[in-house]
Design a protein around this motif. Structure first.
Motif, short mmCIF file in Angstrom:
data_model
loop_
_atom_site.label_atom_id
_atom_site.label_comp_id
_atom_site.label_asym_id
_atom_site.label_seq_id
_atom_site.Cartn_x
_atom_site.Cartn_y
_atom_site.Cartn_z
N GLY A 1 12.37 -16.24 52.04
CA GLY A 1 13.53 -16.81 52.68
C GLY A 1 14.23 -17.92 51.93
O GLY A 1 15.17 -18.51 52.46
N VAL A 2 13.79 -18.21 50.70
CA VAL A 2 14.50 -19.19 49.87
C VAL A 2 15.45 -18.39 48.98
O VAL A 2 15.02 -17.71 48.05
CB VAL A 2 13.53 -20.03 49.01
CG1 VAL A 2 14.30 -21.05 48.17
CG2 VAL A 2 12.50 -20.72 49.89
N PRO A 3 16.76 -18.43 49.24
CA PRO A 3 17.68 -17.53 48.54
C PRO A 3 18.02 -17.99 47.12
O PRO A 3 18.28 -19.16 46.88
CB PRO A 3 18.93 -17.56 49.44
CG PRO A 3 18.89 -18.90 50.10
CD PRO A 3 17.44 -19.23 50.28
N ASN A 4 17.97 -17.06 46.21
CA ASN A 4 18.39 -17.28 44.81
C ASN A 4 17.91 -18.62 44.24
O ASN A 4 18.72 -19.43 43.77
CB ASN A 4 19.91 -17.18 44.69
CG ASN A 4 20.40 -15.76 44.82
OD1 ASN A 4 19.63 -14.81 44.89
ND2 ASN A 4 21.72 -15.60 44.87
N PRO A 5 16.60 -18.87 44.24
CA PRO A 5 16.09 -20.12 43.66
C PRO A 5 16.05 -20.02 42.14
O PRO A 5 14.98 -19.89 41.53
CB PRO A 5 14.69 -20.23 44.27
CG PRO A 5 14.25 -18.80 44.42
CD PRO A 5 15.50 -18.04 44.77
N SER A 6 17.21 -20.09 41.49
CA SER A 6 17.30 -19.82 40.06
C SER A 6 16.84 -20.98 39.19
O SER A 6 16.59 -20.80 38.00
CB SER A 6 18.73 -19.42 39.68
OG SER A 6 19.63 -20.48 39.94
N PHE A 7 16.73 -22.18 39.78
CA PHE A 7 16.13 -23.29 39.05
C PHE A 7 15.33 -24.13 40.03
O PHE A 7 15.78 -24.38 41.16
CB PHE A 7 17.16 -24.16 38.34
CG PHE A 7 16.55 -25.10 37.33
CD1 PHE A 7 16.23 -24.66 36.05
CD2 PHE A 7 16.22 -26.40 37.68
CE1 PHE A 7 15.63 -25.50 35.14
CE2 PHE A 7 15.62 -27.25 36.77
CZ PHE A 7 15.32 -26.80 35.49
#
Length: 349
Positions: free
Chosen positions: A49-55
């Protein structure tokens, strides 16, 4: 670091950034650990449920992740007694597609790529984030019609003295320096790169007198001198060996410096290598030693472990994270293991 049973090797917790909205991406913030001796990774779960954690920032008992979406947000998590992070809260960055963040003076600052801005959030006593206290918008553009139509903030980084924060802007061909006071940013400097450079990330030499700016659009790294919050760009160096093929196009991404300041590492996406540079002239010059094949496709992020003996590369397009042993005498890399992961774009140590 967590210790295993008697006789077992120590393992170190890490977090894996990904894109959850892309086909084949993850389902949230990836959890993993690695063998402290070999660097071999293993999966330990996911925070769904953490969306798009790209960094992602690993701050010990606290974890912070960007949510790279058109309505940008940042997520704060607390690591429980069981070692599993749980979401504390989410705050809007006021910008689009945040792709990087940093902790600085009790605040989390995020770089909003598509809107070319930097947001500021205070950290609450429980580790959660308070409402935004500032949002600064960059101005500028460059000659690349596809990537430099306007400002695109790509990184926020604090200098070694902890006095100033710098926002690297790919679209504006510039690095903007700020002082943070009372939750608000005041511009103190602007460093202009050569037109079409596309500065993406920078890393400081541990002496604090130089920084190395990775340019995504022309496969160069610029050495800048640094004093009192101001960067002065100097010589530029190719990130690829002489005679390297020009197709596919190469896009440098992450740049890191060894703790002793003797070597600089830079990921080449397209050439699919890690450039290894020797640092010379007290930090003012670089010499390319090799471009080591990364063992994957499109290495977006690289990170050195705290000992300096391991380097991890997040290979976005091959769904792998590769581990390298670092020869600390020569700086050279040796591939030791490959770990499968869905669209890995960050390894937060």
């Amino acid at each position: 670091m967590t210790e295993g049973v008697a006789g077992a090797r120590a393992e170190v917790r890490v977090y894996l950034g990904t894109y959850t909205t892309w086909s084949g991406g993850g389902t949230g913030l990836g959890l993993a650990s690695y063998d402290a001796a070999t660097g071999r990774l293993r999966s330990t779960g996911v925070v769904a449920g953490v969306p798009n954690p790209s960094f992602v920032i690993n701050a010990g008992r606290r974890v912070y992740a960007v949510n790279e979406q058109s309505k940008g947000t940042v997520t704060a998590l607390a690591v429980g007694a069981d070692g599993v992070p749980k979401v504390l809260n989410v705050q809007s960055t006021g910008g689009a597609d945040p792709c990087h963040l940093v902790l600085h003076r009790g605040h989390v600052l995020a770089a909003n790529y598509s809107s070319g801005s930097v947001s500021v959030h205070p950290v609450r006593p429980d580790g959660g984030l308070g409402p935004r206290t500032d949002l600064v918008r960059h101005k500028g553009s460059g000659p690349d019609p596809d990537r430099q139509d306007g400002p695109h903030a790509h990184q926020v980084v604090v200098d070694p003295a902890g006095a100033f924060v710098h926002a690297v802007d790919l679209g504006a061909d510039a690095v903007f320096g700020y002082r943070l006071d009372g939750g608000r940013l005041t511009r103190v400097s602007t460093a202009r790169l050569h037109p079409g450079a596309g500065p993406r990330h920078l890393a400081f030499h541990p002496s604090g007198r130089h920084a190395y700016i990775a340019n995504e659009l022309d496969s160069t790294v610029v050495v800048a001198s640094y004093e009192r919050g101001a960067l002065t760009p100097g010589r530029k160096f190719d990130t690829l060996p002489a005679g390297a093929p020009t197709t596919p196009r190469n896009y440098p991404a992450e740049v890191v410096v060894s703790a002793d300041g003797r070597f600089v590492y830079l990921s080449n996406r397209g050439h699919d290598s890690v450039a290894v540079f020797a640092v010379e002239d007290g930090g003012a010059s670089l010499r390319l030693l090799e471009a080591t094949p990364v063992g994957g496709d499109f290495p977006r992020h690289i990170a050195l472990d705290p000992t300096g003996g391991l380097l991890f590369a997040s290979n976005q397009n091959s769904n792998t994270v590769t581990t390298f042993a670092v020869d600390r005498a020569t700086g050279r890399l040796k591939l030791t293991s490959t770990f499968p992961a869905p669209i890995p774009v960050c390894v937060a140590l």
